[in-house]
Enzyme design. Sequence first.
Site, PDB file in Angstrom:
ATOM      1  N   SER A 149       0.855  -1.175   0.000  1.00 23.81           N
ATOM      2  CA  SER A 149       0.000   0.000   0.000  1.00 23.81           C
ATOM      3  C   SER A 149       0.893   1.227   0.000  1.00 23.81           C
ATOM      4  O   SER A 149       1.998   1.185  -0.507  1.00 23.81           O
ATOM      5  CB  SER A 149      -0.916  -0.140   1.204  1.00 23.81           C
ATOM      6  N   ARG A 317      -6.328   4.072  -0.462  1.00 23.20           N
ATOM      7  CA  ARG A 317      -7.444   4.108   0.483  1.00 23.20           C
ATOM      8  C   ARG A 317      -8.618   3.255   0.001  1.00 23.20           C
ATOM      9  O   ARG A 317      -9.459   2.856   0.790  1.00 23.20           O
ATOM     10  CB  ARG A 317      -7.926   5.548   0.630  1.00 23.20           C
ATOM     11  N   VAL A 439      -6.355   4.974  10.962  1.00 19.86           N
ATOM     12  CA  VAL A 439      -5.266   5.145   9.983  1.00 19.86           C
ATOM     13  C   VAL A 439      -5.790   5.572   8.607  1.00 19.86           C
ATOM     14  O   VAL A 439      -6.985   5.489   8.342  1.00 19.86           O
ATOM     15  CB  VAL A 439      -4.397   3.856   9.853  1.00 19.86           C
ATOM     16  N   GLU A 440      -4.890   6.004   7.781  1.00 16.58           N
ATOM     17  CA  GLU A 440      -5.185   6.459   6.406  1.00 16.58           C
ATOM     18  C   GLU A 440      -6.292   7.513   6.371  1.00 16.58           C
ATOM     19  O   GLU A 440      -7.185   7.477   5.526  1.00 16.58           O
ATOM     20  CB  GLU A 440      -5.524   5.268   5.483  1.00 16.58           C
ATOM     21  N   GLY A 441      -6.211   8.451   7.322  1.00 16.30           N
ATOM     22  CA  GLY A 441      -7.217   9.520   7.405  1.00 16.30           C
ATOM     23  C   GLY A 441      -8.254   9.138   8.434  1.00 16.30           C
ATOM     24  O   GLY A 441      -9.160   8.354   8.122  1.00 16.30           O
TER      25      GLY A 441
END
Length: 765
Positions: A149, A317, A439-441
């Site tokens: 990723s 995402r 995570v990831e926003g």
Amino acid sequence: MDLRTFRRDFITRPLFRQAARVMPPISETEREAIDAGTVWWDGALFTGDPDWNKLLAMPPAKLTEEERAFMDGPVRQLCAMVDDWKIVWQDRDLPAEVWNFMREKKFFGMIIPKKYGGLGFSNTAHSEVVRTVSSCSVVAGVSVMVPNSLGPGELLMHFGTDEQRDYWLPRLADGREIPCFGLTSPDAGSDAAAMTDTGLVEYGMWKGKKTLGIRLNFHKRYITLGPIATVMGLAFKMYDPENHLGRGEDLGITVALLPTSTPGVNHGERHIPQFTYFQNGPLYGKDVFVPLDHILGGEERIGQGWKMLMTALAAGRGISLPSQSAASAAICARTTGAYARIRTQFNVPIGMFEGIRQPLADLAANAYLIDAARRLTVAALDEGHRPSVISAIMKYHATDRMRDSIVKAMDIHGGKAIIDGPRNYLGGQYRSVPIGITVEGANILTRNLMIFGQGAIRSHPYMLEELLALSDSDKARGLDRFDRTLWKHIGHAFATGWRAFSRGWSGGRLAPAPEGAAMPHHWQQLSRYASAFALLSDLSLATLGGALKRKEMISARLGDILSELYLLGAVLKRFEDEGRQEEDRPIVDYVIAQGQRRIAAAFAGVLDNLPARWAAVLVRLIAFPVGLPGNAPSDRLTNEVAETLMRNSPQRDRLTPDIYLGEGRQEHPLQHLERAFVLVEAADPIEKKMREKRVRDPEEARDKGIISEAEFARLVEAKAAAARVIAVDAFPMEEISPIAAQHRQTKAPHARRAAPRRSRTAGST
Ligand SMILES: Cc1cc2nc3c(=O)[nH]c(=O)nc-3n(C[C@H](O)[C@H](O)[C@H](O)COP(=O)(O)OP(=O)(O)OC[C@H]3O[C@@H](n4cnc5c(N)ncnc54)[C@H](O)[C@@H]3O)c2cc1C
């Protein structure tokens, strides 16, 4: 003076001035986030008149033969090697043989092209692998997910120089190098661009020679794979105080590829993320010197770090967390349906109680919806789209509904899922929920700020061009651009208003549905909501302007409507793509009913709170003349959907495909659950005979000739299998706490009662 000049100078100009006052300038980081990725189906939804035929025409996500073979071979083998409980309780890491297997089979190089030694898999395959591995163990899932990723591999492929690709990609593909990505620091979490990590351009010694390079100082935290990483993608702010590069002092956020063996780098400490023991920890750098060729993409990429990250996130995402969420939702649906059938209370399987059926139906709905949206999204990625708004929708809604599923699965399982141990197949999924949410926003930020905030600018047919015109440094040119776009926008708004009116006043009957679709009424309702959404978002943007950024609650609700339109479209497409399976109709009806309720609640929330009351009244009048629709699924439908999880059927398998159920392991709680489920269901007619004669004891039923000897044996086998599932773990005191030994020495009363070994009453796995 022609008509257009008159319009521009006398009508548009005052509007241009007014708009310039209320719309704040777009910052550089915002601009880069907006520019990242592409507009795809989100653009169609923002028009208020999406052409659903196009969505249906899109080929569904599919694996190649080679990818299928990988799923059936190495992926299954990996799952069979991982004992999730042992990781939590004993090893606190994946065992060495698992790491080696993942390296050898190139799990870390799934997205790296074959010419660099990787597997060169599609986004669909990448997603399927993460999904199946996550269904067996979150720790293994995350460990596979991260190198594929956002990180060095992904960034190198898109932005690396040829030399960097040739050197690093083969080493990443075969696992010689373990990557991590360092963006987050103590001061910069959600506001990642606020990082205080620096790189100063200066001369230093590199391999015995005076070299122009960067002196790095950083403190990163929460970095997945950080403790064992051999190379780090490091994001930092680059400065050139002596202007060595001739580009001024402040060069912006930059990414370097930093071997963790470089002097000055300190790593190895571990965080413990909710006792989910994947490798995660801080990394520190003190006066670390590297030459400029360590900058990812070379000198020409200096200052482009943020843009690179946003571009990678635009796709990433949509894959990692949605895949993990799809796995969790499927596991929750499958196991809970089975457990609700096996577990009896008050002499009835608990799944027969209506109170249980309600959350059970939600589990089926979440599993169907998340996977439908995941498949659609990865299919779009495989077509080359990088839809940043859609991937933000996926990140938020997949993880949020996964959380809903796990909480409901835990509720239904009761104590069985609370007591930890090798028999608990849900505890690990439950513990890891906040990780996916954060995570990831982080989810609150993603819902309130990003989905609609970014979508309104990026995916709206005219907004971005209007904003660019407003911030054009050449004011005359800006006015001209603004004039052209604004009037197209106004024409579009009238068309939208008409659509919303005709669809609203006809209750959706005049709204379009794709040709020959199986459930035209559902599509029509989506068309109806899409036009109302476009009308409401235009009026919200027009009346709130830049203030919409601060009105996060309104922005979030508009984002909810946009998201539901995407997710429900994906659900209807899945129904078509899977060949209109009749048995799935109730689930689709249920998901759509739930979604419509969410849409109605979001509309109501905006309309009740929009500061410009006239705009809210106007939208209600045009689009919802007799109030907001959105009935809850009926009790009959809820019962029907819940039952799909309590029957062993191809439909249940279709709802939960490719999840790991303990194959290849000698003992696995899901094997026991699946076996018991089948046996208990098969014993149903036998129990029915006994119920009819009001006999509860199988021996008595056999002795009275109500059931045969063979039926008696089947019943006993089913009951034994059920008892095994219902059992939970208990541990000797000493195994849980060394202090227990002291209790024993002081002959504490409870110590005398403690069993010396794992409780046999619970059986053993
Ligand atoms: C287990 C784990 C693994 C991770 N792996 C990595 C990694 O490999 N690499 C890496 O660089 N980072 C990693 N991260 C960091 C992760 O991306 C951050 O935790 C995340 O960005 C949130 O930052 P924060 O935790 O500091 O929360 P904060 O930024 O402090 O946010 C706290 C809360 O405020 C909300 N919030 C913040 N701003 C707003 C706003 N404007 N509007 C509304 N709400 C807002 C957030 O949604 C959140 O709910 C990891 C984190 C964890 C926990």
